[in-house]
Design a protein around this motif. Sequence first.
Motif, PDB file in Angstrom:
ATOM      1  N   ILE A 104       0.829  -1.207   0.000  1.00 31.37           N
ATOM      2  CA  ILE A 104       0.000   0.000   0.000  1.00 31.37           C
ATOM      3  C   ILE A 104       0.863   1.256   0.000  1.00 31.37           C
ATOM      4  CG2 ILE A 104      -1.598   1.359   1.430  1.00 31.37           C
ATOM      5  CD1 ILE A 104      -2.970  -1.275   2.198  1.00 31.37           C
ATOM      6  N   VAL A 111      -7.034  -1.585  -3.173  1.00 35.12           N
ATOM      7  CA  VAL A 111      -6.560  -2.972  -3.131  1.00 35.12           C
ATOM      8  C   VAL A 111      -7.706  -3.870  -3.558  1.00 35.12           C
ATOM      9  CG1 VAL A 111      -5.879  -4.858  -1.568  1.00 35.12           C
ATOM     10  CG2 VAL A 111      -4.790  -2.604  -1.370  1.00 35.12           C
ATOM     11  N   CYS A 150      -6.415  -2.498   5.277  1.00 39.21           N
ATOM     12  CA  CYS A 150      -6.911  -1.458   4.369  1.00 39.21           C
ATOM     13  C   CYS A 150      -7.617  -0.340   5.124  1.00 39.21           C
ATOM     14  CB  CYS A 150      -7.832  -2.067   3.319  1.00 39.21           C
ATOM     15  SG  CYS A 150      -6.960  -3.014   2.053  1.00 39.21           S
ATOM     16  N   THR A 202      -7.504   2.804   2.797  1.00 39.47           N
ATOM     17  CA  THR A 202      -7.360   2.356   1.417  1.00 39.47           C
ATOM     18  C   THR A 202      -8.617   1.624   0.975  1.00 39.47           C
ATOM     19  OG1 THR A 202      -4.976   2.097   1.730  1.00 39.47           O
ATOM     20  CG2 THR A 202      -5.957   0.963  -0.155  1.00 39.47           C
ATOM     21  N   LEU A 211     -11.084  -0.982  -0.643  1.00 37.81           N
ATOM     22  CA  LEU A 211     -10.885  -2.419  -0.817  1.00 37.81           C
ATOM     23  C   LEU A 211     -11.986  -3.004  -1.688  1.00 37.81           C
ATOM     24  CD1 LEU A 211      -9.426  -5.078  -0.130  1.00 37.81           C
ATOM     25  CD2 LEU A 211     -10.822  -5.200   1.959  1.00 37.81           C
TER      26      LEU A 211
END
Length: 242
Positions: free
Chosen positions: A147, A154, A187, A192, A194
Amino acid sequence: KNSIGAWITVGHPQIAEALMSSDIYDWLAIDCEHCAFTPNEMVQIFTVCHLHKKKAFVRISQLDQIEGRKALDYGADGVLIPMVEDPVKFKAFCENLRYPPEGKRGVCLARINNWGENFKPYMENFKPIIIPQIESKKGVDNLSEIISAGVSGVFLGPYDLSASLGTPGEFDSKEFKAISDEVIKVCQENSTPLAIHVVEPDPELLMKKKEEGFNFFAFGTDIICMLSSLKKANKFLKDRKS
């Protein structure tokens, strides 16, 4: 924001047109890992996506900087990369998708910048969407470092991940659930997005995955959507006969 897209596996722009005409989808991903697409087919599909103001992605076949750069030069908004495990190799790959001074991507005069007419705005403003697919225990173990290479999101690949655990397709196994929860946790800690592939275009399954912590989804494929409709029709007709 939750985002829903689909895989396209047939290299015909009318398939892309049919999918992108639906309000369901925000993006389309060309699957070059498992399917055959020519560069011309890819360009036509990108054109359809952009005419519908939808994002166009390519899942390249491997961690190959040339393949990734070509996808962007053809007009992709970003790339998905299968089986990412090594954060050092992945970081080097990402550098080759970004223009200097952040990266090493080569410049060109092509449709992406209107053959040079929009050269400077494209080069200064375009930021590729880069999404590694985490599909093995090693990838999960290195996820935080992966990451940190500067990803847009992701993608958890459920089939390959379960296969790497020795339980292919067994998404309810204790081990798969534990490792999936670990991916969700990492995540969320890194803010982030997902993604996961909801194979059957089943809205209830999509909502279940959303509740688990996923926030963007590959919702079926072109062929699976067709087959799913046929299966429902077949069941309805059989039930009427019985």
